[in-house]
Design a protein around this motif. Structure first.
Motif, PDB file in Angstrom:
ATOM      1  N   ASN A  93       0.619  18.100   5.649  1.00  0.00           N
ATOM      2  CA  ASN A  93      -1.036  17.991   4.953  1.00  0.00           C
ATOM      3  C   ASN A  93      -1.501  18.187   3.691  1.00  0.00           C
ATOM      4  O   ASN A  93      -3.128  17.974   3.817  1.00  0.00           O
ATOM      5  N   GLU A  94      -0.709  18.476   3.403  1.00  0.00           N
ATOM      6  CA  GLU A  94      -0.879  17.887   1.749  1.00  0.00           C
ATOM      7  C   GLU A  94      -1.494  16.571   1.424  1.00  0.00           C
ATOM      8  O   GLU A  94      -2.330  16.466   0.814  1.00  0.00           O
ATOM      9  N   SER A  95      -0.714  15.641   2.066  1.00  0.00           N
ATOM     10  CA  SER A  95      -0.972  14.435   2.171  1.00  0.00           C
ATOM     11  C   SER A  95      -2.100  14.111   2.117  1.00  0.00           C
ATOM     12  O   SER A  95      -3.533  12.964   2.013  1.00  0.00           O
ATOM     13  N   ILE A  96      -2.659  14.571   3.573  1.00  0.00           N
ATOM     14  CA  ILE A  96      -3.777  14.343   4.277  1.00  0.00           C
ATOM     15  C   ILE A  96      -5.011  15.237   3.317  1.00  0.00           C
ATOM     16  O   ILE A  96      -6.061  14.596   4.201  1.00  0.00           O
ATOM     17  N   ALA A  97      -5.206  16.009   3.023  1.00  0.00           N
ATOM     18  CA  ALA A  97      -6.088  16.633   2.418  1.00  0.00           C
ATOM     19  C   ALA A  97      -6.149  16.148   0.734  1.00  0.00           C
ATOM     20  O   ALA A  97      -7.971  15.735   0.847  1.00  0.00           O
ATOM     21  N   LYS A  98      -5.307  15.622  -0.217  1.00  0.00           N
ATOM     22  CA  LYS A  98      -5.816  14.503  -0.739  1.00  0.00           C
ATOM     23  C   LYS A  98      -6.403  12.736  -0.438  1.00  0.00           C
ATOM     24  O   LYS A  98      -7.473  13.113  -1.210  1.00  0.00           O
ATOM     25  N   GLN A 143      14.156   4.366  -1.525  1.00  0.00           N
ATOM     26  CA  GLN A 143      15.200   5.155  -0.399  1.00  0.00           C
ATOM     27  C   GLN A 143      14.693   5.611   0.619  1.00  0.00           C
ATOM     28  O   GLN A 143      14.590   4.835   1.884  1.00  0.00           O
ATOM     29  N   GLN A 144      13.605   5.700   1.209  1.00  0.00           N
ATOM     30  CA  GLN A 144      12.285   5.750   1.692  1.00  0.00           C
ATOM     31  C   GLN A 144      11.854   5.080   2.459  1.00  0.00           C
ATOM     32  O   GLN A 144      11.670   4.904   3.654  1.00  0.00           O
ATOM     33  N   PHE A 164       1.015  -1.327  -0.150  1.00  0.00           N
ATOM     34  CA  PHE A 164      -0.243   0.148   0.195  1.00  0.00           C
ATOM     35  C   PHE A 164       0.989   1.347   0.095  1.00  0.00           C
ATOM     36  O   PHE A 164       0.261   2.332  -0.811  1.00  0.00           O
ATOM     37  N   LYS A 165       1.806   1.365   0.980  1.00  0.00           N
ATOM     38  CA  LYS A 165       2.723   2.490   0.944  1.00  0.00           C
ATOM     39  C   LYS A 165       3.210   2.602   0.128  1.00  0.00           C
ATOM     40  O   LYS A 165       3.534   3.959  -0.380  1.00  0.00           O
ATOM     41  N   VAL A 166       3.314   1.446  -1.122  1.00  0.00           N
ATOM     42  CA  VAL A 166       4.874   1.757  -2.438  1.00  0.00           C
ATOM     43  C   VAL A 166       3.574   2.269  -3.581  1.00  0.00           C
ATOM     44  O   VAL A 166       4.198   3.575  -4.132  1.00  0.00           O
ATOM     45  N   ALA A 167       1.993   2.081  -4.191  1.00  0.00           N
ATOM     46  CA  ALA A 167       1.432   2.319  -3.999  1.00  0.00           C
ATOM     47  C   ALA A 167       0.873   4.135  -4.154  1.00  0.00           C
ATOM     48  O   ALA A 167       0.827   4.635  -4.939  1.00  0.00           O
ATOM     49  N   TRP A 168       0.966   4.476  -2.568  1.00  0.00           N
ATOM     50  CA  TRP A 168       0.635   5.856  -2.903  1.00  0.00           C
ATOM     51  C   TRP A 168       1.288   6.766  -2.806  1.00  0.00           C
ATOM     52  O   TRP A 168       1.323   7.397  -3.428  1.00  0.00           O
ATOM     53  N   PHE A 169       2.688   6.343  -2.491  1.00  0.00           N
ATOM     54  CA  PHE A 169       4.188   7.181  -2.136  1.00  0.00           C
ATOM     55  C   PHE A 169       3.651   7.263  -4.453  1.00  0.00           C
ATOM     56  O   PHE A 169       4.067   8.507  -5.015  1.00  0.00           O
ATOM     57  N   PRO A 213      -0.002   6.453   4.738  1.00  0.00           N
ATOM     58  CA  PRO A 213       1.566   6.731   5.270  1.00  0.00           C
ATOM     59  C   PRO A 213       1.646   8.350   5.304  1.00  0.00           C
ATOM     60  O   PRO A 213       1.600   9.081   4.566  1.00  0.00           O
ATOM     61  N   THR A 214       2.698   8.017   6.475  1.00  0.00           N
ATOM     62  CA  THR A 214       3.261   8.878   6.898  1.00  0.00           C
ATOM     63  C   THR A 214       4.353   9.724   6.113  1.00  0.00           C
ATOM     64  O   THR A 214       5.245   8.271   5.417  1.00  0.00           O
ATOM     65  N   VAL A 215       4.402  10.471   5.743  1.00  0.00           N
ATOM     66  CA  VAL A 215       5.739  11.172   4.846  1.00  0.00           C
ATOM     67  C   VAL A 215       6.014  11.995   5.246  1.00  0.00           C
ATOM     68  O   VAL A 215       6.061  12.064   5.933  1.00  0.00           O
ATOM     69  N   ASP A 216       8.019  11.976   4.285  1.00  0.00           N
ATOM     70  CA  ASP A 216       8.878  12.577   5.289  1.00  0.00           C
ATOM     71  C   ASP A 216       7.760  14.649   5.670  1.00  0.00           C
ATOM     72  O   ASP A 216       8.936  15.240   6.131  1.00  0.00           O
TER      73      ASP A 216
END
Length: 310
Positions: A87-92, A27-28, A9-14, A80-83
């Motif tokens: 806010n933008e990730s949560i907004a999406k 790398q992440q 899921f994380k790979v797909a989301w990122f 997933p948490t991003v570096d």
């Protein structure tokens, strides 16, 4: 298997939602680029990536279910948490969630804050059905800039109808605030808000990152005073303690904003917030029973679950 599902899921989301390169994802997540390619292909083959990313990682579902059980939520959506730029990730994610839960001609209440503004921006560009937005407080006309631009980019798309509380957010005296609340035009918008299908609110921390502080609506000394009085967060510019109880604060008397006790009676109240600085604020909002749904990131959700179990 649980680990693999979560990683998939994380790979797909990122890749699809954050537009990260395969190298950056490797790398992440500390995996090889070939594994990233493999997971992306697997995500497509399994139908995890469709027009939206299907949210079914087992670990994440467990966190979501725990949040719902502990705090009486109807829904929880954990991404997933991003570096950076959480806010933008949560907004999406919020825009995706809202789009999946509304019907044509719905009315959506919108609160105050950066994540709410970003959510509206994302939603406006993705919605294919007509909706109307109702503001819950004064002083939020900056939302119009992103919404107004949508029609210029895609002239076939209709912009949402927006109903504004016709006032500033904060006025100079409680007497003036009382007079504004008695205005027919203000009462009409508040009555509309009570009947809306859904409400989206941001959750602010009591620190220098708070929108109300960055917009110079409260001073540094007022911020210190709030902390001394036990404030941990704010919703609609109203501050509350760790148990969600609204604290005594002079500014509240001069606010033109929907009261927190009214918020509790609104339908489908969605909190959009995440990041380390927001954990205590979100916890207080949950303890106060202000939310029906929470959209946040994985690290924040895990911290909330840990605190709930203490």
């Amino acid at each position: 298997m649980n680990y693999e599902d979560n990683l998939l899921f994380k790979v797909a989301w990122f890749y699809y939602m954050e537009n990260m390169t395969q190298q950056k994802i490797s790398q992440q997540l500390n995996i090889s680029r070939m594994k990233v390619v493999k997971y992306l292909e697997q995500a497509r083959n399994q139908g995890i990536v469709q027009f939206k990313i299907k949210s079914d990682g087992e670990k994440r579902i467990n966190i979501e279910q725990t949040l719902m059980h502990k705090f009486g939520l109807k829904h929880a959506y954990v991404i997933p948490t991003v570096d950076s730029n959480v806010n933008e990730s949560i907004a999406k994610a919020a825009a995706q969630y809202i789009e999946g839960h509304i019907t044509p001609n719905s009315y959506i209440n919108v609160g105050y804050g950066d994540t709410v503004s970003r959510t509206i921006n994302n939603l406006t560009f993705s919605l294919n059905v007509p909706v109307s937005l109702v503001t819950l407080s004064g002083g939020v006309s900056y939302y119009t800039s992103s919404i107004a631009g949508t029609g210029k980019i895609d002239p076939t798309r209709s912009n949402p109808q927006i109903y504004f509380v016709p006032s500033p957010l904060i006025v100079s005296s409680k007497e003036m605030a009382k007079g504004i609340w008695q205005e027919k035009s203000v009462r009409e918008i508040i009555n509309m808000a009570k009947l809306a299908h859904m409400t989206v609110v941001g959750i602010g921390a009591v620190d220098e990152t708070a929108t109300i502080f960055r917009n110079n609506m409260i001073s540094r000394n007022e911020l210190i005073l709030l902390k001394m009085n036990g404030a941990v967060g704010d919703i609609l510019s109203q501050f509350y303690d760790k148990n969600g109880n609204k604290i005594e604060f002079e500014l509240h008397n001069r606010l033109i904003s929907t009261q927190l006790n009214l918020l509790k009676n609104m339908r489908n109240v969605i909190g959009v917030a995440g990041g380390p600085s927001k954990i205590q604020a979100i916890l207080g909002a949950l303890q106060g029973g202000y939310l029906d749904a929470l959209i946040t990131d994985e690290a924040t959700a895990e911290s909330l679950v840990k605190l709930a179990n203490e």
